[in-house]
Design a protein around this motif. Structure first.
Motif, PDB file in Angstrom:
ATOM      1  N   GLY A 102       0.761  -1.069  -0.111  1.00 37.30           N
ATOM      2  CA  GLY A 102       0.003  -0.125  -0.023  1.00 37.30           C
ATOM      3  C   GLY A 102       0.902   1.398   0.048  1.00 37.30           C
ATOM      4  O   GLY A 102       1.784   1.228  -0.489  1.00 37.30           O
ATOM      5  N   ALA A 103       0.350   2.307   0.551  1.00 39.95           N
ATOM      6  CA  ALA A 103       1.018   3.444   0.814  1.00 39.95           C
ATOM      7  C   ALA A 103       0.637   4.142   1.853  1.00 39.95           C
ATOM      8  O   ALA A 103      -0.301   4.192   2.739  1.00 39.95           O
ATOM      9  CB  ALA A 103       0.508   4.359  -0.508  1.00 39.95           C
ATOM     10  N   ALA A 104       1.730   5.244   2.522  1.00 36.67           N
ATOM     11  CA  ALA A 104       1.539   6.212   3.525  1.00 36.67           C
ATOM     12  C   ALA A 104       1.961   7.503   3.226  1.00 36.67           C
ATOM     13  O   ALA A 104       2.826   7.635   2.479  1.00 36.67           O
ATOM     14  CB  ALA A 104       2.130   5.451   4.564  1.00 36.67           C
ATOM     15  N   SER A 105       1.324   8.316   3.816  1.00 35.77           N
ATOM     16  CA  SER A 105       1.616   9.876   3.657  1.00 35.77           C
ATOM     17  C   SER A 105       1.405  10.679   5.024  1.00 35.77           C
ATOM     18  O   SER A 105       0.578   9.985   5.782  1.00 35.77           O
ATOM     19  CB  SER A 105       0.907  10.365   2.219  1.00 35.77           C
ATOM     20  OG  SER A 105      -0.452  10.692   2.722  1.00 35.77           O
TER      21      SER A 105
ATOM     22  N   ASP B 251      -1.969   9.199   6.778  1.00 34.83           N
ATOM     23  CA  ASP B 251      -2.799   8.374   6.086  1.00 34.83           C
ATOM     24  C   ASP B 251      -2.246   7.036   5.665  1.00 34.83           C
ATOM     25  O   ASP B 251      -1.115   7.157   4.984  1.00 34.83           O
ATOM     26  CB  ASP B 251      -3.570   9.072   4.896  1.00 34.83           C
ATOM     27  CG  ASP B 251      -4.191  10.537   5.319  1.00 34.83           C
ATOM     28  OD1 ASP B 251      -5.255  10.233   6.040  1.00 34.83           O
ATOM     29  OD2 ASP B 251      -4.150  11.520   4.834  1.00 34.83           O
ATOM     30  N   VAL B 252      -2.764   6.025   5.927  1.00 33.30           N
ATOM     31  CA  VAL B 252      -2.257   4.629   5.445  1.00 33.30           C
ATOM     32  C   VAL B 252      -3.317   3.777   4.810  1.00 33.30           C
ATOM     33  O   VAL B 252      -4.421   3.925   5.182  1.00 33.30           O
ATOM     34  CB  VAL B 252      -1.821   3.772   6.752  1.00 33.30           C
ATOM     35  CG1 VAL B 252      -1.031   2.674   6.335  1.00 33.30           C
ATOM     36  CG2 VAL B 252      -0.829   4.902   7.700  1.00 33.30           C
ATOM     37  N   ARG B 253      -3.016   3.332   3.468  1.00 33.50           N
ATOM     38  CA  ARG B 253      -3.982   2.339   2.850  1.00 33.50           C
ATOM     39  C   ARG B 253      -3.141   1.214   2.490  1.00 33.50           C
ATOM     40  O   ARG B 253      -2.134   1.264   2.182  1.00 33.50           O
ATOM     41  CB  ARG B 253      -4.778   2.911   1.889  1.00 33.50           C
ATOM     42  CG  ARG B 253      -3.796   3.609   0.598  1.00 33.50           C
ATOM     43  CD  ARG B 253      -4.617   4.246  -0.403  1.00 33.50           C
ATOM     44  NE  ARG B 253      -3.835   4.701  -1.618  1.00 33.50           N
ATOM     45  CZ  ARG B 253      -3.076   5.333  -1.908  1.00 33.50           C
ATOM     46  NH1 ARG B 253      -2.934   5.978  -0.713  1.00 33.50           N
ATOM     47  NH2 ARG B 253      -2.293   5.465  -2.939  1.00 33.50           N
ATOM     48  N   PHE B 254      -3.520  -0.018   2.696  1.00 34.04           N
ATOM     49  CA  PHE B 254      -2.893  -1.199   2.101  1.00 34.04           C
ATOM     50  C   PHE B 254      -4.077  -2.342   1.863  1.00 34.04           C
ATOM     51  O   PHE B 254      -5.148  -2.334   2.296  1.00 34.04           O
ATOM     52  CB  PHE B 254      -1.844  -1.605   3.386  1.00 34.04           C
ATOM     53  CG  PHE B 254      -2.563  -2.036   4.423  1.00 34.04           C
ATOM     54  CD1 PHE B 254      -2.851  -3.254   4.846  1.00 34.04           C
ATOM     55  CD2 PHE B 254      -2.604  -0.925   5.498  1.00 34.04           C
ATOM     56  CE1 PHE B 254      -3.330  -3.516   5.882  1.00 34.04           C
ATOM     57  CE2 PHE B 254      -3.070  -1.610   6.718  1.00 34.04           C
ATOM     58  CZ  PHE B 254      -3.699  -2.654   7.012  1.00 34.04           C
TER      59      PHE B 254
ATOM     60  N   VAL C  37       8.225   7.761   6.763  1.00 37.67           N
ATOM     61  CA  VAL C  37       7.161   8.544   6.090  1.00 37.67           C
ATOM     62  C   VAL C  37       7.702   9.845   6.526  1.00 37.67           C
ATOM     63  O   VAL C  37       7.631  10.359   7.716  1.00 37.67           O
ATOM     64  CB  VAL C  37       5.694   8.205   6.608  1.00 37.67           C
ATOM     65  CG1 VAL C  37       4.741   9.190   5.773  1.00 37.67           C
ATOM     66  CG2 VAL C  37       5.387   6.771   6.433  1.00 37.67           C
ATOM     67  N   LEU C  38       7.852  10.800   5.530  1.00 36.12           N
ATOM     68  CA  LEU C  38       8.455  12.247   5.606  1.00 36.12           C
ATOM     69  C   LEU C  38       7.101  13.255   5.609  1.00 36.12           C
ATOM     70  O   LEU C  38       6.014  12.943   4.967  1.00 36.12           O
ATOM     71  CB  LEU C  38       9.329  12.755   4.818  1.00 36.12           C
ATOM     72  CG  LEU C  38      10.827  11.955   4.564  1.00 36.12           C
ATOM     73  CD1 LEU C  38      11.537  12.362   3.601  1.00 36.12           C
ATOM     74  CD2 LEU C  38      11.319  11.575   6.122  1.00 36.12           C
ATOM     75  N   ASP C  39       7.253  14.138   6.490  1.00 33.11           N
ATOM     76  CA  ASP C  39       6.020  15.363   6.413  1.00 33.11           C
ATOM     77  C   ASP C  39       6.265  16.100   5.237  1.00 33.11           C
ATOM     78  O   ASP C  39       6.544  17.443   5.307  1.00 33.11           O
ATOM     79  CB  ASP C  39       6.182  16.002   7.712  1.00 33.11           C
ATOM     80  CG  ASP C  39       4.894  16.943   8.079  1.00 33.11           C
ATOM     81  OD1 ASP C  39       3.989  16.796   7.327  1.00 33.11           O
ATOM     82  OD2 ASP C  39       5.071  17.810   8.836  1.00 33.11           O
TER      83      ASP C  39
ATOM     84  N   TYR D 217       5.307   4.081  -0.777  1.00 29.66           N
ATOM     85  CA  TYR D 217       4.904   3.096  -1.380  1.00 29.66           C
ATOM     86  C   TYR D 217       5.525   1.928  -0.576  1.00 29.66           C
ATOM     87  O   TYR D 217       6.755   1.787  -0.762  1.00 29.66           O
ATOM     88  CB  TYR D 217       4.710   2.833  -2.815  1.00 29.66           C
ATOM     89  CG  TYR D 217       3.629   3.705  -3.480  1.00 29.66           C
ATOM     90  CD1 TYR D 217       2.292   3.588  -3.421  1.00 29.66           C
ATOM     91  CD2 TYR D 217       4.191   4.954  -3.802  1.00 29.66           C
ATOM     92  CE1 TYR D 217       1.530   4.322  -4.038  1.00 29.66           C
ATOM     93  CE2 TYR D 217       3.218   5.953  -4.406  1.00 29.66           C
ATOM     94  CZ  TYR D 217       1.967   5.669  -4.267  1.00 29.66           C
ATOM     95  OH  TYR D 217       1.036   6.583  -4.921  1.00 29.66           O
ATOM     96  N   PHE D 218       4.820   0.883  -0.227  1.00 31.09           N
ATOM     97  CA  PHE D 218       5.424  -0.435   0.253  1.00 31.09           C
ATOM     98  C   PHE D 218       4.696  -1.569  -0.157  1.00 31.09           C
ATOM     99  O   PHE D 218       3.732  -1.634  -0.839  1.00 31.09           O
ATOM    100  CB  PHE D 218       5.332  -0.373   1.762  1.00 31.09           C
ATOM    101  CG  PHE D 218       4.130  -0.257   2.466  1.00 31.09           C
ATOM    102  CD1 PHE D 218       3.034  -1.390   2.813  1.00 31.09           C
ATOM    103  CD2 PHE D 218       3.475   1.012   2.732  1.00 31.09           C
ATOM    104  CE1 PHE D 218       2.145  -1.162   3.214  1.00 31.09           C
ATOM    105  CE2 PHE D 218       2.273   1.320   3.239  1.00 31.09           C
ATOM    106  CZ  PHE D 218       1.484   0.078   3.633  1.00 31.09           C
TER     107      PHE D 218
END
Length: 162
Positions: A44-47, A54-57, A153-155, A161-162
């Motif tokens: 998924g991805a994180a921001s 926000d994380v979605r996977f 994850v940087l601000d 993506y992972f």
């Protein structure tokens, strides 16, 4: 325990070994227990922006056996604010930890995408997100490399993506 081993042995003698089952040494010499094997993975991805992550996977089971239910742990290097609004199936498990139910996964199947937003204490410039399976419904996962993720994850608001 011996009765269970005899029953399992009788079932296996009649029906054979299930696909994806692995032999594991039992408590008694000469007895083997057969445990289904699967290969869980999370992609998924994180921001992050202004302390909000926000994380979605999407969970995936590469098989060969189905997983009746699973739980993934998301751990942050920075503490979360006390009050969080989490999606159904997710719960806090500590100052920096959230557990999310993955649910059942068919062999070689995709699970439902999981999306969550957490708030960190303060506004750190970066956070390390670590994910791993903490429960897999009794199914053995011998390839732990792809169900353990570490994402810096940087601000910046950018997706990592992972």
């Amino acid at each position: 325990m011996r009765v269970l081993a005899v029953c399992v042995g009788a079932v296996l003698a009649v029906g054979g070994v299930a696909p994806g089952a692995v032999a594991a040494d039992g408590p008694d010499d000469g007895w083997f227990a057969y445990v289904p094997e699967a290969d869980l993975a999370y992609h998924g991805a994180a921001s992050m922006a202004a302390g909000r992550v926000d994380v979605r996977f999407t969970p995936r089971n590469h098989g060969p056996s189905a997983v009746p239910d699973a739980t993934v742990r998301l751990r942050w290097s920075e503490p979360l604010v006390n009050r969080q609004t989490l999606p159904d199936g997710c719960a806090r498990s500590g100052a920096r930890v959230v557990l999310c139910r993955v649910g059942a996964l068919d062999a070689d199947g995709l699970g439902e995408q999981i999306e969550l937003r957490v708030r960190l204490r303060g506004e750190p410039s970066e956070v390390l997100l670590e994910m791993d399976t903490v429960w897999s419904g009794g199914v053995v996962d011998r390839n732990r490399a792809n169900d353990r993720q570490r994402v810096l994850v940087l601000d910046t608001g950018d997706s990592y993506y992972f």
